[in-house]
Enzyme design. Sequence first.
Site, PDB file in Angstrom:
ATOM      1  N   SER A  24     -81.335  11.745  21.082  1.00 25.92           N
ATOM      2  CA  SER A  24     -80.546  10.556  21.431  1.00 25.92           C
ATOM      3  C   SER A  24     -80.263   9.699  20.203  1.00 25.92           C
ATOM      4  CB  SER A  24     -81.305   9.699  22.450  1.00 25.92           C
ATOM      5  OG  SER A  24     -81.427  10.374  23.668  1.00 25.92           O
ATOM      6  N   SER A 168     -78.713   5.147  33.865  1.00 28.75           N
ATOM      7  CA  SER A 168     -78.179   6.116  32.908  1.00 28.75           C
ATOM      8  C   SER A 168     -77.875   5.439  31.583  1.00 28.75           C
ATOM      9  CB  SER A 168     -76.897   6.760  33.452  1.00 28.75           C
ATOM     10  OG  SER A 168     -76.212   7.412  32.389  1.00 28.75           O
ATOM     11  N   ASP A 316     -86.111  13.560  31.273  1.00 32.00           N
ATOM     12  CA  ASP A 316     -85.920  14.867  30.629  1.00 32.00           C
ATOM     13  C   ASP A 316     -87.211  15.689  30.582  1.00 32.00           C
ATOM     14  OD1 ASP A 316     -83.273  14.236  30.218  1.00 32.00           O
ATOM     15  OD2 ASP A 316     -83.556  13.559  28.158  1.00 32.00           O
TER      16      ASP A 316
END
Length: 428
Positions: A24, A168, A316
């Site tokens: 990320s 999100s 994740d």
Amino acid sequence: MSEKVLQYNKPSLQGILTIPGDKSVSHRSVMFGAIATGATTVEGFLLGEDCLSTIDCFQKLGVHIEVEGTNVTIQSPGIENWQEPTEVLYTGNSGTTTRLMLGILAGSPVHSVMTGDASIGKRPMRRVIDPLRQMGAQITGRAKGQYTPLAIQGTKLQAIDYQMPVASAQVKSAILLAGLRAEGTTIVRETEVSRDHTERMLRQFGAQVEVNNGVVSLEGGQILQGTHVAVPGDISSAAFFLVAGAICENSKITLENVGINPTRDGIVEVLQKMGAAMTVTPNSDTQAEPTATIQIETSTLTATTIEGDMIPRLIDEIPIIALLATQAHGRTIIKDAEELKVKETDRITAVVNELTKLGANIEATADGMVIEGPTPLHGASLQTYGDHRIGMMGAIAALITDGAVTLDDAGCIAVSYPSFFEHIEAVK
Ligand code: S3P
């Protein structure tokens, strides 16, 4: 497709691993460097396929990017001077590239067309495009903008006050990046806090962002200044070895450079709740993202329940947590995780199907799964569904199975962790 047969014969794990860069943060370092004026230098960049897709897209926009090992230099002419790309921007398997770039391109001066691989073609884009259209964005795509390929005509944007319907960080970040180029103050309201790398990095590049009780506000028209970014190790990659260290017999491993951003460290909390023998030693660094050294050893584990606002902090990691739960005493319940259905593949179905093949006692629910343990696992032929995290879950399982595990496609692991198998070899 690269099939791989894994026959590890239940090794005990020993040694030290330096965890590669966070996916990320690596994506964002290139994106922010490309928007900013001046030079940006990045150290510890993740050379995973997803992050290389981000670099490729910005090179097609006329941004000068050089990669030397894990150091990346970005020289941008500034977003105002980007070239209109003559080719389609190809985002590969990367949801972060696709969704954050939508927010950036919407307020840019160029027209562009974006597409990705078969998995990206199934992932919902309206969750980003709807708020961007409310800001004035001109975006069209397949199925009324739900799926790639997408065409974006950059235009002037208006600020928005947006209540997030799902947790999100990709949606939040796309709106904030569009908000940088919009007129007025953009506000994003989160019920459950998602990862905050964008907010941290905006500040690092000189922007002012306010965060108060899940409400993020950003004034439009702020110009970013190039800077230096030190990418922390990816806790989502570390998670595979944290679990391996806990479930393999007679093991003790040390993981260095693990990012422990509090919006990402749910896996550490779960391991602690399950009784793992683990020590976390934070580094005294002054970077935007905190890091730690984590040591873990073979552990007797107890089942737990994972739900609610914990889910975005470990979304994740759920595939590898499911494997962990097969070795814990009792019933582990994972709920409120329906977002798993729209990841690189439907991860509820994928995790339950593949762990069942290995002999796990696991059942899918509408918003998660229930796992009873501990269960000895045996070898089997597994499908990765082209999903890196399903592939790595299968490979870590192979460390404790009787018999070999075959992965139909181990190549997909390079999306986020190209040195994964070298790291297994280094500690086994
Ligand atoms: C990411 C956000 C999360 C995560 C993904 C990376 C990011 O996705 O699952 O791997 O970098 O912002 P969502 O925003 O869809 O939850």
